[in-house]
Design an enzyme around this catalytic site. Sequence first.
Site, PDB file in Angstrom:
ATOM      1  N   CYS A   1       0.819  -1.229  -0.105  1.00 34.80           N
ATOM      2  CA  CYS A   1       0.001   0.017  -0.078  1.00 34.80           C
ATOM      3  C   CYS A   1       0.871   1.274   0.048  1.00 34.80           C
ATOM      4  O   CYS A   1       1.901   1.241   0.695  1.00 34.80           O
ATOM      5  CB  CYS A   1      -1.051   0.164   1.210  1.00 34.80           C
ATOM      6  SG  CYS A   1      -0.365   0.621   2.546  1.00 34.80           S
ATOM      7  N   GLU A   2       0.375   2.148  -0.624  1.00 36.31           N
ATOM      8  CA  GLU A   2       1.301   3.494  -0.832  1.00 36.31           C
ATOM      9  C   GLU A   2       1.127   4.408   0.306  1.00 36.31           C
ATOM     10  O   GLU A   2       1.840   5.308   0.450  1.00 36.31           O
ATOM     11  CB  GLU A   2       0.941   4.135  -2.317  1.00 36.31           C
ATOM     12  CG  GLU A   2      -0.436   4.636  -2.248  1.00 36.31           C
ATOM     13  CD  GLU A   2      -0.680   5.355  -3.573  1.00 36.31           C
ATOM     14  OE1 GLU A   2       0.031   4.757  -4.657  1.00 36.31           O
ATOM     15  OE2 GLU A   2      -1.376   6.203  -3.655  1.00 36.31           O
ATOM     16  N   HIS A   3       0.121   3.849   1.298  1.00 37.89           N
ATOM     17  CA  HIS A   3       0.094   4.688   2.606  1.00 37.89           C
ATOM     18  C   HIS A   3       0.956   4.158   3.549  1.00 37.89           C
ATOM     19  O   HIS A   3       1.546   5.330   4.355  1.00 37.89           O
ATOM     20  CB  HIS A   3      -1.323   4.873   3.072  1.00 37.89           C
ATOM     21  CG  HIS A   3      -2.340   5.362   1.844  1.00 37.89           C
ATOM     22  ND1 HIS A   3      -3.549   4.966   1.758  1.00 37.89           N
ATOM     23  CD2 HIS A   3      -2.123   6.254   0.948  1.00 37.89           C
ATOM     24  CE1 HIS A   3      -3.921   5.330   0.771  1.00 37.89           C
ATOM     25  NE2 HIS A   3      -3.358   6.522   0.285  1.00 37.89           N
ATOM     26  N   HIS A   4       1.211   3.026   3.708  1.00 36.56           N
ATOM     27  CA  HIS A   4       2.055   2.684   4.876  1.00 36.56           C
ATOM     28  C   HIS A   4       3.190   1.702   4.288  1.00 36.56           C
ATOM     29  O   HIS A   4       3.802   1.190   4.932  1.00 36.56           O
ATOM     30  CB  HIS A   4       1.247   1.814   5.791  1.00 36.56           C
ATOM     31  CG  HIS A   4      -0.042   2.626   6.458  1.00 36.56           C
ATOM     32  ND1 HIS A   4      -1.394   2.552   5.773  1.00 36.56           N
ATOM     33  CD2 HIS A   4      -0.052   3.459   7.523  1.00 36.56           C
ATOM     34  CE1 HIS A   4      -2.080   3.479   6.174  1.00 36.56           C
ATOM     35  NE2 HIS A   4      -1.450   3.733   7.588  1.00 36.56           N
TER      36      HIS A   4
ATOM     37  N   GLN B   1      -5.637  -0.366  -3.744  1.00 39.79           N
ATOM     38  CA  GLN B   1      -6.336  -1.686  -4.395  1.00 39.79           C
ATOM     39  C   GLN B   1      -7.265  -1.032  -5.426  1.00 39.79           C
ATOM     40  O   GLN B   1      -7.333  -1.705  -6.535  1.00 39.79           O
ATOM     41  CB  GLN B   1      -6.988  -2.441  -3.456  1.00 39.79           C
ATOM     42  CG  GLN B   1      -7.799  -3.451  -3.963  1.00 39.79           C
ATOM     43  CD  GLN B   1      -8.321  -4.272  -2.984  1.00 39.79           C
ATOM     44  OE1 GLN B   1      -7.737  -4.512  -1.800  1.00 39.79           O
ATOM     45  NE2 GLN B   1      -9.377  -4.778  -2.982  1.00 39.79           N
TER      46      GLN B   1
ATOM     47  N   HIS C   1      -5.151  -5.973   3.819  1.00 41.10           N
ATOM     48  CA  HIS C   1      -4.270  -4.973   3.908  1.00 41.10           C
ATOM     49  C   HIS C   1      -3.551  -5.120   5.250  1.00 41.10           C
ATOM     50  O   HIS C   1      -4.135  -4.876   6.142  1.00 41.10           O
ATOM     51  CB  HIS C   1      -4.775  -3.671   3.703  1.00 41.10           C
ATOM     52  CG  HIS C   1      -5.631  -3.393   2.413  1.00 41.10           C
ATOM     53  ND1 HIS C   1      -5.195  -2.254   1.605  1.00 41.10           N
ATOM     54  CD2 HIS C   1      -6.309  -4.155   1.503  1.00 41.10           C
ATOM     55  CE1 HIS C   1      -5.913  -2.349   0.438  1.00 41.10           C
ATOM     56  NE2 HIS C   1      -6.604  -3.414   0.373  1.00 41.10           N
TER      57      HIS C   1
ATOM     58  N   CYS D   1      -1.665  -3.055   6.637  1.00 41.48           N
ATOM     59  CA  CYS D   1      -1.704  -2.098   7.623  1.00 41.48           C
ATOM     60  C   CYS D   1      -3.103  -1.782   8.249  1.00 41.48           C
ATOM     61  O   CYS D   1      -3.214  -1.107   9.251  1.00 41.48           O
ATOM     62  CB  CYS D   1      -1.494  -0.580   6.542  1.00 41.48           C
ATOM     63  SG  CYS D   1      -2.810  -0.520   5.246  1.00 41.48           S
TER      64      CYS D   1
HETATM   65 ZN   LIG Z   1      -2.048   1.301   4.086  1.00 44.78          ZN
END
Ligand SMILES: [Zn+2]
Length: 214
Positions: free
Chosen positions: A96-99, A137, A165, A167
Site C-alpha cells: 500500500c502506498e500509504h504505509h 487497491q 491490507h 496496514c
Molecule cells: Zn495502508
Amino acid sequence: MDKVVNNKRSRERTEALAKPSREEAEAAVRTLIRWAGDDPDREGLRATPSRVARAYEEWFSGYKDEPQEYLKRTFEETGGYDEVVVLRDIRFESFCEHHMAPIIGRVHIGYLPRNRVVGISKLARLVEVYARRLQIQEKLTAEVASCIDAVLKPHGVAVVAEATHQCMTTRGIHKPGVSMVTSRMLGVFRDHAETRQEFLAAIGMRGAHVVSGS
Ligand SMILES: [Zn+2]
C-alpha cells in the site's frame, strides 16, 4: 526572476525523482532501524540494509515495465470466439502506498473479446506488473481494467480484486480477516446486468451487489 525560481524547482524535482544509489537506499534503511529503536550495527542487523535493498528490487520491479506495451506484444486474434473469458483467483502481492505494508489478495478478470484475446499467463503477468508498485487497491483494479480495455478493445472488461491490507490487520484498527473488495466494470459489464451477473457467478460472487466506478 520567476523563471530562475521555476528552473531551480524543476531541477530539485528532477533530483528528487532520480534513482538514489544503493548506498543511499541502505543508509535510509539504517535510519528506519534506528527509528524503530534498534541498533543497525548489532550482529543480526548488519546485513539487513543490503537485504532490504535487494528485496525492494524484487517487490517493486513493476516500475521497469510498461504494461500496455507488454500486452500489445502478446495478443492474438480470436478466431471467432465470442463468449466471455474469465480468469479467476490470480494471486497478487503488493504494497500500500500509504504505509508501504503488504496487500495480499486475488484478482478476477473477465472480458468479452471483440477480435483480440491473450493467454492466461499474460493476464496474470499484467496483474503482477501493476502489483509490483506502490499501490492502492482501487487504482490497481482500475489500471488492470483500463489496460485490457485500451489494448484488446473488447466489448467489455470486468475486474474484481479482493485483498487484505496488513496496514489494517496488523496495526491501526486491527481487523484481522477483513478483506476489501474493489471492482471496475467497463462496456457490457457495466451496461448489462445479465453479463455482469454471469461474470460474478463465474467468480463465485453470484448475486453480489458490486458497486463499481466507471
Ligand atoms: Zn495502508
